[in-house]
Scaffold this motif. Structure first.
Motif, short mmCIF file in Angstrom:
data_model
loop_
_atom_site.label_atom_id
_atom_site.label_comp_id
_atom_site.label_asym_id
_atom_site.label_seq_id
_atom_site.Cartn_x
_atom_site.Cartn_y
_atom_site.Cartn_z
N SER A 45 -42.58 -14.28 -16.16
CA SER A 45 -43.27 -13.05 -16.55
C SER A 45 -42.34 -11.90 -16.90
N ALA A 46 -41.09 -11.97 -16.51
CA ALA A 46 -40.22 -10.82 -16.77
C ALA A 46 -38.88 -11.23 -17.39
N ALA A 47 -38.18 -12.14 -16.75
CA ALA A 47 -36.81 -12.43 -17.17
C ALA A 47 -36.74 -12.97 -18.60
N HIS A 48 -37.66 -13.87 -18.95
CA HIS A 48 -37.55 -14.51 -20.25
C HIS A 48 -37.78 -13.54 -21.40
N SER A 49 -38.43 -12.41 -21.13
CA SER A 49 -38.66 -11.44 -22.19
C SER A 49 -37.60 -10.34 -22.23
N SER A 50 -36.68 -10.36 -21.28
CA SER A 50 -35.68 -9.29 -21.24
C SER A 50 -34.24 -9.78 -21.17
N ASP A 51 -34.02 -10.99 -20.63
CA ASP A 51 -32.64 -11.47 -20.44
C ASP A 51 -32.64 -13.00 -20.48
N HIS A 52 -32.25 -13.56 -21.60
CA HIS A 52 -32.30 -15.02 -21.76
C HIS A 52 -31.44 -15.74 -20.73
N PHE A 53 -30.24 -15.24 -20.49
CA PHE A 53 -29.36 -15.91 -19.52
C PHE A 53 -30.00 -15.93 -18.14
N LEU A 54 -30.52 -14.80 -17.72
CA LEU A 54 -31.15 -14.73 -16.40
C LEU A 54 -32.37 -15.64 -16.34
N ALA A 55 -33.11 -15.73 -17.45
CA ALA A 55 -34.30 -16.57 -17.49
C ALA A 55 -33.96 -18.05 -17.30
N VAL A 56 -32.74 -18.43 -17.62
CA VAL A 56 -32.29 -19.81 -17.40
C VAL A 56 -31.62 -19.96 -16.03
N ALA A 57 -30.80 -18.98 -15.68
CA ALA A 57 -30.03 -19.08 -14.45
C ALA A 57 -30.92 -19.07 -13.20
N LEU A 58 -31.96 -18.26 -13.22
CA LEU A 58 -32.82 -18.17 -12.03
C LEU A 58 -33.49 -19.52 -11.71
N PRO A 59 -34.18 -20.14 -12.66
CA PRO A 59 -34.74 -21.47 -12.34
C PRO A 59 -33.68 -22.54 -12.16
N ALA A 60 -32.53 -22.36 -12.82
CA ALA A 60 -31.46 -23.36 -12.69
C ALA A 60 -31.02 -23.52 -11.25
N ARG A 61 -30.93 -22.42 -10.52
CA ARG A 61 -30.50 -22.51 -9.13
C ARG A 61 -31.47 -23.38 -8.32
#
Length: 286
Positions: A45-61
């Motif tokens: 709902s938030a990361a993928h629309s504002s920060d692509h790297f964070l949108a991947v890194a958060l679920p990656a962990r």
């Protein structure tokens, strides 16, 4: 069956009843849900629309945690499911991104984890085996299966056909409920637009409820905490805005499975809904 369980933030807060129902039904079916220790928000709902790297890194962990445990993952929340699936796809296709995420987290994702929606996991038990657990058929219910946007999109990521999904219908058929065919099963409910564009979201919610009523559905089933919240808690606002009189219970699909399997309605968290399901429960003897 033993599988990792990623509840996500909503199931620890606004959708606790979804978590309760999911765990109870899984236990009843012999599915061992193993909580991922020290999981974190997937950024939905938030990361993928504002920060692509964070949108991947958060679920990656979270994927790395599951990978180190040697287990696959099932995800009840449609938004979380989509974010974990997309992260897996990007990390396994983009070596440079995977390397950058590995340096950020301090551990590397090898791409071995399979991510399933909770619906897929429960269906995996086998429909005949599921039907054998039904002791309270919901034959007097007409349930519209509502998928929303995130569970089946984008193509290749979602768990079913993005245009005409059928997985929930196949699963809930074991309850003996009737499931009308209707045209708004994968329409957007407005999600977080309800915060900044309230009128737009209320119109979308009205359209979904209106179509469900036209199909003679007496309840809706869903798999997304945001969809459930919008369709359930905003019905009063929709009625006030549009002069309608909707009073349609909005269930999480494991709640209906649990009812049909004879589990206690209170344990399934049905009393927490804004639109009280007593009329529906009475119809099925609950």
């Amino acid at each position: 069956m033993r599988i990792g369980y990623y509840p996500g933030c909503s199931l620890q807060s606004t959708a606790k009843e979804y978590d309760r129902a999911a765990r109870l039904v899984a236990r009843h079916l012999g599915i061992q849900l193993v909580d991922l220790p020290d999981w974190n928000c997937c950024g939905a709902s938030a990361a993928h629309s504002s920060d692509h790297f964070l949108a991947v890194a958060l679920p990656a962990r979270n994927l790395i945690i599951a990978e180190e445990m040697g287990i696959d993952v099932t995800v009840p929340c449609a938004a979380c499911y989509q974010r974990l699936r997309i992260a897996h796809q990007e990390l396994t296709r983009d070596e440079a991104l995977n390397e950058k995420v590995a340096k950020f987290i301090g551990r590397r994702y090898k791409g071995t984890v399979k991510i399933y929606s909770l619906m897929e996991t429960i269906t995996g038990v086998g429909l005949e085996q599921l039907a054998a657990q039904v002791v309270r058929p919901l034959k007097d219910l007409r349930v519209g299966c509502y998928y929303g946007c995130l569970l089946v999109r984008p193509p290749g990521i979602g768990c079913d056909d993005p245009e005409n999904p059928q997985l929930m219908e196949r699963l809930l058929e074991v309850t003996k409920a009737e499931m009308p065919d209707w045209g708004y099963k994968n329409e957007c409910c407005g999600a977080s637009l309800i915060v900044g564009e309230r009128n737009v979201a209320l119109r979308l919610i009205r359209n979904i409820l209106r179509n469900a009523v036209s199909a003679e559905a007496t309840a809706l089933a869903c798999a997304c905490p945001v969809c459930q919240s919008n369709l359930d808690s905003r019905q009063g606002q929709v009625n006030k805005e549009y002069g309608t009189n909707f009073a349609m219970p909005i269930f999480y699909f494991p709640q209906l499975l649990g009812l049909a399997m004879g589990l206690n309605p209170r344990d399934l968290g049905l009393e927490t809904h804004f639109v009280k399901p007593q009329r529906v429960l009475k119809a099925v003897g609950g």
